[in-house]
Scaffold this motif. Structure first.
Motif, PDB file in Angstrom:
ATOM      1  N   ARG A  18      -2.147  10.108  15.754  1.00 50.09           N
ATOM      2  CA  ARG A  18      -2.155  10.720  14.852  1.00 50.09           C
ATOM      3  C   ARG A  18      -3.555  10.980  14.546  1.00 50.09           C
ATOM      4  N   SER A  19      -4.020  12.114  14.092  1.00 49.33           N
ATOM      5  CA  SER A  19      -5.315  12.427  13.793  1.00 49.33           C
ATOM      6  C   SER A  19      -5.802  12.213  12.247  1.00 49.33           C
ATOM      7  N   GLU A  20      -4.727  11.629  11.654  1.00 49.51           N
ATOM      8  CA  GLU A  20      -5.066  11.330  10.350  1.00 49.51           C
ATOM      9  C   GLU A  20      -3.937  10.203   9.839  1.00 49.51           C
ATOM     10  N   VAL A  21      -4.510   9.538   8.730  1.00 44.07           N
ATOM     11  CA  VAL A  21      -3.883   8.500   8.236  1.00 44.07           C
ATOM     12  C   VAL A  21      -2.216   8.760   8.022  1.00 44.07           C
ATOM     13  N   HIS A  22      -1.500   7.837   8.377  1.00 43.07           N
ATOM     14  CA  HIS A  22       0.024   8.299   8.036  1.00 43.07           C
ATOM     15  C   HIS A  22       0.200   8.085   6.692  1.00 43.07           C
ATOM     16  N   PRO A  23       0.838   9.294   6.168  1.00 41.67           N
ATOM     17  CA  PRO A  23       1.134   9.535   4.537  1.00 41.67           C
ATOM     18  C   PRO A  23       2.027   8.457   4.075  1.00 41.67           C
ATOM     19  N   ALA A  24       2.999   7.953   4.769  1.00 43.77           N
ATOM     20  CA  ALA A  24       3.950   6.807   4.464  1.00 43.77           C
ATOM     21  C   ALA A  24       3.065   5.614   4.164  1.00 43.77           C
ATOM     22  N   LEU A  25       2.263   5.310   4.938  1.00 42.86           N
ATOM     23  CA  LEU A  25       1.108   4.036   4.649  1.00 42.86           C
ATOM     24  C   LEU A  25       0.757   4.285   3.270  1.00 42.86           C
ATOM     25  N   VAL A  26       0.131   5.384   3.174  1.00 42.27           N
ATOM     26  CA  VAL A  26      -0.698   5.618   1.887  1.00 42.27           C
ATOM     27  C   VAL A  26       0.424   5.501   0.676  1.00 42.27           C
ATOM     28  N   ARG A  27       1.551   6.031   0.799  1.00 45.63           N
ATOM     29  CA  ARG A  27       2.562   6.244  -0.306  1.00 45.63           C
ATOM     30  C   ARG A  27       3.240   4.793  -0.445  1.00 45.63           C
ATOM     31  N   HIS A  28       3.513   4.134   0.557  1.00 48.83           N
ATOM     32  CA  HIS A  28       4.291   2.853   0.254  1.00 48.83           C
ATOM     33  C   HIS A  28       3.603   1.456   0.361  1.00 48.83           C
ATOM     34  N   TRP A  29       2.125   1.269   0.993  1.00 51.54           N
ATOM     35  CA  TRP A  29       1.635   0.109   1.162  1.00 51.54           C
ATOM     36  C   TRP A  29       1.472  -0.509  -0.283  1.00 51.54           C
ATOM     37  N   PRO A  30       1.149   0.415  -1.147  1.00 52.45           N
ATOM     38  CA  PRO A  30       0.638  -0.440  -2.548  1.00 52.45           C
ATOM     39  C   PRO A  30       1.959  -1.075  -3.033  1.00 52.45           C
ATOM     40  N   SER A  31       3.279  -0.442  -2.706  1.00 54.38           N
ATOM     41  CA  SER A  31       4.330  -1.087  -3.452  1.00 54.38           C
ATOM     42  C   SER A  31       4.541  -2.467  -2.648  1.00 54.38           C
ATOM     43  N   LEU A  32       4.120  -2.915  -1.600  1.00 54.17           N
ATOM     44  CA  LEU A  32       4.447  -4.056  -0.975  1.00 54.17           C
ATOM     45  C   LEU A  32       3.866  -5.320  -1.901  1.00 54.17           C
ATOM     46  N   GLY A  33       2.769  -4.998  -2.469  1.00 51.66           N
ATOM     47  CA  GLY A  33       2.202  -5.972  -3.224  1.00 51.66           C
ATOM     48  C   GLY A  33       1.363  -7.034  -2.541  1.00 51.66           C
ATOM     49  N   VAL A  34       0.822  -6.603  -1.316  1.00 53.47           N
ATOM     50  CA  VAL A  34      -0.170  -7.428  -0.413  1.00 53.47           C
ATOM     51  C   VAL A  34      -1.589  -7.554  -1.180  1.00 53.47           C
ATOM     52  N   LYS A  35      -1.778  -8.824  -1.368  1.00 52.62           N
ATOM     53  CA  LYS A  35      -3.086  -8.934  -2.142  1.00 52.62           C
ATOM     54  C   LYS A  35      -4.232  -8.738  -1.309  1.00 52.62           C
ATOM     55  N   ALA A  36      -5.315  -8.037  -1.897  1.00 51.42           N
ATOM     56  CA  ALA A  36      -6.502  -7.880  -1.217  1.00 51.42           C
ATOM     57  C   ALA A  36      -6.917  -9.086  -0.733  1.00 51.42           C
ATOM     58  N   GLY A  37      -7.490  -8.970   0.725  1.00 55.33           N
ATOM     59  CA  GLY A  37      -8.178 -10.100   1.645  1.00 55.33           C
ATOM     60  C   GLY A  37      -7.091 -10.658   2.497  1.00 55.33           C
ATOM     61  N   THR A  38      -5.774 -10.181   2.387  1.00 57.01           N
ATOM     62  CA  THR A  38      -4.809 -10.747   3.270  1.00 57.01           C
ATOM     63  C   THR A  38      -5.017 -10.005   4.648  1.00 57.01           C
ATOM     64  N   LYS A  39      -5.064 -10.909   5.524  1.00 51.40           N
ATOM     65  CA  LYS A  39      -4.989 -10.242   6.880  1.00 51.40           C
ATOM     66  C   LYS A  39      -3.612  -9.458   7.484  1.00 51.40           C
ATOM     67  N   VAL A  40      -3.688  -8.332   7.929  1.00 50.42           N
ATOM     68  CA  VAL A  40      -2.769  -7.432   8.388  1.00 50.42           C
ATOM     69  C   VAL A  40      -2.707  -7.310   9.944  1.00 50.42           C
ATOM     70  N   LEU A  41      -1.513  -7.742  10.491  1.00 51.45           N
ATOM     71  CA  LEU A  41      -1.330  -7.547  11.951  1.00 51.45           C
ATOM     72  C   LEU A  41      -0.802  -6.233  12.355  1.00 51.45           C
TER      73      LEU A  41
END
Length: 212
Positions: A18-41
């Motif tokens: 994709r030539s742009e960020v996936h909109p589902a990532l933008v929509r749903h990632w904040p709802s996961l509650g992953v703390k800032a500084g957490t490393k993402v695989l």
């Protein structure tokens, strides 16, 4: 499968990128509650711009990719100095808050994943044939600590269309693969994509077990 994947990158047959960020990532990632500084695989990461979005939102990113072409293109399209080193069988490149490990995802072991606290899969599971998806789900579970979460984006093909990659993965298979080790929440189904008939599905996953 590995040879086909490498050939696609060598020949530039990367319609999955994709030539742009996936909109589902933008929509749903904040709802996961992953703390800032957490490393993402990010398994089978390609040169996904989603990694840069995660990095901009205060997440160190560890992407694993077999194709060296994908990694070099990602780095060339980015900004900042690149440092390189080796870890076991992996060649590792770091640019800013993103580190890319070139090698086989199934050779990436828990010792190297000690700092990982979340994951994002937009095109890993669906890149694998059915015979390999069970192995992938099990290996992912070994790398994600109890209580940690992630986002999984799959797709469904039109009825009777069994081609791939990307492969269609129905909801029943997602549950069969992941429910032994993850709590699943189905977040949304996308509209059919023009020209392909693909429909994406978005899932939130949390690794079962006591939080650490």
């Amino acid at each position: 499968m590995d040879n086909e994947w490498l050939a696609r990158w060598r020949q530039g047959r990367i319609g999955f990128h994709r030539s742009e960020v996936h909109p589902a990532l933008v929509r749903h990632w904040p709802s996961l509650g992953v703390k800032a500084g957490t490393k993402v695989l990010v398994p089978l990461c390609g040169k996904s711009l989603d990694m840069r979005w995660l990095a901009r939102h205060d997440h160190p990113v560890l992407g694993i990719e077999l194709a060296g072409e994908a990694i070099e293109q990602f780095l060339a399209e980015g900004v900042g100095e690149v440092s390189r080193y080796h870890h076991d069988s992996f060649a590792v490149s770091r640019q800013g808050n993103v580190e890319l490990w070139q090698g086989d995802f199934f050779h990436f072991h828990i010792e190297a994943a000690a700092e990982i606290g979340a994951f994002y899969d937009r095109a890993a599971l669906i890149a694998l044939p059915e015979a390999t998806r069970q192995r992938y789900a099990f290996h992912l579970a070994q790398l994600i600590p109890p209580g940690a979460g992630g986002l999984l984006i799959t797709l469904r093909r039109a009825p009777g269309d069994d081609a791939g990659p990307p492969y269609g993965v129905e909801a029943a298979e997602v549950r069969e693969l992941f429910e032994p080790n993850f709590a699943l929440s189905h977040l949304e189904d996308g509209a059919p994509e023009p020209g392909s008939g693909f429909r994406e599905s978005v899932w939130a996953l949390t690794r079962r077990g006591p939080k650490v």
